[in-house]
Write a protein that holds these residues in place. Structure first.
Motif, PDB file in Angstrom:
ATOM      1  N   GLY A 193      36.831   7.659 -28.508  1.00  0.00           N
ATOM      2  CA  GLY A 193      36.813   9.119 -27.961  1.00  0.00           C
ATOM      3  C   GLY A 193      35.684   9.985 -27.586  1.00  0.00           C
ATOM      4  N   MET A 194      34.797   9.382 -28.278  1.00  0.00           N
ATOM      5  CA  MET A 194      33.539   9.962 -28.287  1.00  0.00           C
ATOM      6  C   MET A 194      32.135   9.266 -26.989  1.00  0.00           C
ATOM      7  SD  MET A 194      32.959  11.612 -32.425  1.00  0.00           S
ATOM      8  CE  MET A 194      31.714  12.047 -31.974  1.00  0.00           C
ATOM      9  N   PRO A 195      32.149   9.723 -25.626  1.00  0.00           N
ATOM     10  CA  PRO A 195      31.727   8.969 -24.993  1.00  0.00           C
ATOM     11  C   PRO A 195      30.174   9.593 -24.712  1.00  0.00           C
ATOM     12  CG  PRO A 195      33.645  10.286 -23.883  1.00  0.00           C
ATOM     13  CD  PRO A 195      33.998   9.951 -25.056  1.00  0.00           C
ATOM     14  N   GLY A 196      29.103   8.244 -25.273  1.00  0.00           N
ATOM     15  CA  GLY A 196      28.506   9.223 -25.701  1.00  0.00           C
ATOM     16  C   GLY A 196      27.248   8.780 -26.522  1.00  0.00           C
ATOM     17  N   TRP A 197      28.669   9.730 -27.983  1.00  0.00           N
ATOM     18  CA  TRP A 197      27.956   9.471 -29.160  1.00  0.00           C
ATOM     19  C   TRP A 197      27.202   8.695 -29.413  1.00  0.00           C
ATOM     20  CZ3 TRP A 197      27.395  14.723 -31.070  1.00  0.00           C
ATOM     21  CH2 TRP A 197      27.835  15.660 -29.809  1.00  0.00           C
ATOM     22  N   ASP A 198      27.745   7.822 -29.456  1.00  0.00           N
ATOM     23  CA  ASP A 198      27.645   6.322 -30.187  1.00  0.00           C
ATOM     24  C   ASP A 198      25.568   6.059 -30.197  1.00  0.00           C
ATOM     25  OD1 ASP A 198      27.640   3.403 -31.777  1.00  0.00           O
ATOM     26  OD2 ASP A 198      27.634   2.591 -29.934  1.00  0.00           O
ATOM     27  N   GLY A 199      25.027   5.918 -31.475  1.00  0.00           N
ATOM     28  CA  GLY A 199      23.628   6.673 -32.069  1.00  0.00           C
ATOM     29  C   GLY A 199      23.419   7.594 -31.032  1.00  0.00           C
ATOM     30  N   TYR A 200      23.441   8.800 -30.886  1.00  0.00           N
ATOM     31  CA  TYR A 200      22.767   9.186 -30.077  1.00  0.00           C
ATOM     32  C   TYR A 200      21.540  10.178 -31.071  1.00  0.00           C
ATOM     33  CZ  TYR A 200      21.071  13.082 -27.028  1.00  0.00           C
ATOM     34  OH  TYR A 200      20.634  14.225 -26.629  1.00  0.00           O
ATOM     35  N   PRO A 201      21.034  10.711 -30.732  1.00  0.00           N
ATOM     36  CA  PRO A 201      20.321  10.899 -32.497  1.00  0.00           C
ATOM     37  C   PRO A 201      20.547  13.015 -32.872  1.00  0.00           C
ATOM     38  CG  PRO A 201      18.734  10.910 -30.038  1.00  0.00           C
ATOM     39  CD  PRO A 201      19.710  10.094 -30.090  1.00  0.00           C
ATOM     40  N   VAL A 202      21.539  12.959 -32.826  1.00  0.00           N
ATOM     41  CA  VAL A 202      21.762  14.133 -33.455  1.00  0.00           C
ATOM     42  C   VAL A 202      20.830  15.396 -33.932  1.00  0.00           C
ATOM     43  CG1 VAL A 202      23.604  15.616 -34.246  1.00  0.00           C
ATOM     44  CG2 VAL A 202      24.177  13.879 -32.650  1.00  0.00           C
ATOM     45  N   ALA A 203      20.526  14.721 -35.377  1.00  0.00           N
ATOM     46  CA  ALA A 203      19.913  15.252 -35.702  1.00  0.00           C
ATOM     47  C   ALA A 203      18.433  15.712 -35.251  1.00  0.00           C
ATOM     48  CB  ALA A 203      19.567  14.229 -37.439  1.00  0.00           C
TER      49      ALA A 203
END
Ligand SMILES: [Zn+2]
Length: 410
Positions: free
Chosen positions: A172-182
Motif C-alpha cells: 500500500g505504499m506505491p513507489g516507496w520500495d527501496g526509495y532512498p528516504v534517508a
C-alpha cells in the motif's frame, strides 16, 4: 549515530575531540553533574581544566550556565544545562492518510508539531518535499537555525531496512520500495537521517514520553497491524534485519480464506486491522474531502453503541488478542500499549484484547502485565523519533560531530 556511512560532511572521528571535553559534556548530558564542582569531583579532572572546558562549551553555544534559583546561603551555585541554541532535532511520522512532523531541542523539549495532509500514495518525492517544506517553515517561525539541525528521524508504516534507510517491499505504499528516504532528507537538512519502522518509534515514545514500564510491546492497529518492542534496557529491538514485530501477516484463527494484500490468506492484518473493520461494515475509508472519513464514522457508530460496529470491533480485538497472547509468551513484556485509530474507541477494544490474553497466557507472564490504550493521542511516533534523535546526538559519534561543528566556527 546508526548511519555514518554516506554522510557527506562527517567531520572528525570521536578520538580527535579532547577527552576532557567529552567527559565534561557527557556528565552534564547524563545529568550526573549540574555544576563545575560536581564535574570536577566526578571526573577527577583539575578544577582549572573543568573551567577551561566549561568556558569552551558555553562560548560555543552548547552549554548554558545560569544562576540557580535555589536559595542557599552565600553565592548561588551556577547550574549547567544544554543550551537551547545547541541545536534542533526533527521527527517525521509518515502515515497512510497524512504525515506528522515535529521539532524539538536537544533536551527533548517539543518546540512545535504539525500535520501535513498528504497521503502516502502520492509517492516519496511529493511526500518528502511537502514534509521538508513544512519543517523549513517551522524552523524559521521558531527561530531555529536550519544549519543546526542535528538529526532527522523518520518513521515509515512498513518494513524498513534500518541500515539502508528505506522501506522494503511495503504494501500500500506505491513507489516507496527501496526509495532512498534517508539520502533524500540528508541532502535537504545536511544532517544525519535515521529511518525506522513507525511502530518502533511509537513504542519508544510510549516508553520515554508515556513513561510506560519496559519491556514494552506497542501494537499499532491501523491500515495494517504491526508491533514495536522495547527491551528492559530501553532500546528498540529490531531483530537481525529490522523485521522484528512485523506481525501483520501472521495467521489469524478466524482468518479463513480472507485474501491479504501480501498474497496469502487469513493474515491478522487482513481480518482485524482498522481497515478490515471498516471494510466489513461497508464504511469507505476516506471521502473526497476527508481522508479520515472512515475513522470518524466508525468512532461515531461505536459511541452510539451500534451493535454491528461493536461486534466488529470486539471480533477484531479477539483476533488481535490471540496473536498478542503468543507474543506475551515469546517476549514477556511488562506493558502492552494498543495504538492506532481502533484503540481510541471506548474500552471495547482494550477489554476484549485483555480477555483473550489473560485466558490464553500463563500466570507467570501475565501476573504484572498491563494492557492499555495509548494516552499520547497519536503523538507517540513523534516523541519516539525525538528520543531516538537525541540519543544519537549524544552518542559518541554525535557528540564528536557536535563539538567539531562548534570548533569549526572559530
Ligand atoms: Zn498478509
Amino acid at each position: 549515530m546508526h548511519k555514518d556511512d554516506g554522510y557527506a560532511e562527517e567531520p572528525l572521528p570521536p578520538t580527535s575531540v579532547p577527552l576532557a571535553l567529552r567527559r565534561v559534556l557527557g556528565l552534564v548530558i547524563s545529568g550526573e553533574a549540574t555544576n563545575r564542582a560536581e564535574i570536577a569531583r566526578r571526573s577527577g579532572l583539575a578544577r582549572s581544566t573543568v573551567a577551561q572546558q566549561v568556558e569552551y562549551l558555553v562560548g560555543h553555544g552548547i552549554l548554558r550556565e545560569v544562576e540557580s534559583r535555589r536559595s542557599v546561603r552565600g553565592r548561588p551555585p551556577r547550574v549547567l544545562t544544554i543550551s537551547p541554541q545547541a541545536g534542533t532535532v526533527v521527527a517525521v511520522d509518515i502515515d497512510t492518510a497524512a504525515s506528522q512532523v515535529a521539532i524539538a531541542d536537544l533536551t527533548r523539549r517539543l518546540i512545535a508539531q504539525d500535520t501535513v495532509d498528504i497521503p502516502i500514495g502520492a509517492g516519496p518525492p511529493a511526500v518528502l518535499d511537502a514534509v521538508s517544506e513544512r519543517l523549513r517553515e517551522m524552523l524559521e517561525k521558531h527561530d531555529r537555525d536550519p544549519d543546526r539541525v542535528r538529526e532527522v528521524v523518520v518513521g515509515l508504516p512498513g518494513p524498513v531496512d534500518f541500515e539502508q534507510g528505506c522501506a522494503v517491499q511495503p504494501t500500500g505504499m506505491p513507489g516507496w520500495d527501496g526509495y532512498p528516504v534517508a539520502e533524500y532528507l540528508r541532502e535537504r537538512f545536511h544532517a544525519p537521517v535515521v529511518v525506522d519502522n513507525d511502530v518502533n518509534l511509537m513504542a519508544l515514545g510510549e516508553a520515554v514520553q508515556g513513561r510506560t514500564e519496559a519491556p514494552l510491546l506497542c501494537i499499532k492497529i491501523s491500515s495494517g497491524i504491526g508491533a514495536g518492542l522495547i527491551t528492559a534496557g530501553g532500546d528498540v529491538y529490531r531483530g537481525a534485519d529490522g523485521a522484528a514485530g512485523d506481525i501483520g501477516h501472521t495467521r489469524a484463527l478466524g482468518g479463513n480464506n480472507v485474501l491479504c494484500v501480501c498474497g496469502n490468506v487469513g493474515c491478522v492484518g487482513a481480518v482485524a486491522s482498522h481497515r478490515a473493520v471498516l471494510r466489513g461494515l461497508g464504511i469507505p475509508e476516506s471521502s473526497e474531502d476527508d481522508l479520515l472519513y472512515g475513522t470518524r464514522v466508525l468512532a461515531q457508530r461505536v459511541a452510539d453503541s451500534d451493535p454491528a460496529a461493536l461486534h466488529a470491533v470486539r471480533q477484531a480485538a479477539t483476533e488481535i488478542g490471540e496473536v498478542v497472547a503468543v507474543l506475551v509468551h515469546m517476549f514477556n513484556p511488562r506493558s502492552i500499549i494498543l495504538a492506532g485509530p481502533l484503540s481510541e474507541l471506548r474500552d471495547d477494544l482494550v477489554s476484549a484484547v485483555r480477555a483473550v490474553v489473560y485466558q490464553r497466557a500463563l500466570p507467570l507472564a501475565t501476573r504484572k502485565l498491563t494492557i492499555t490504550a495509548t494516552q499520547l493521542k497519536g503523538t507517540s511516533g513523534l516523541h519516539g523519533g525525538i528520543a531516538l534523535a537525541t540519543q544519537d546526538v549524544f552518542g559518541p559519534a554525535g557528540m564528536a560531530r557536535l563539538l567539531a561543528d562548534a570548533s569549526g566556527g572559530e
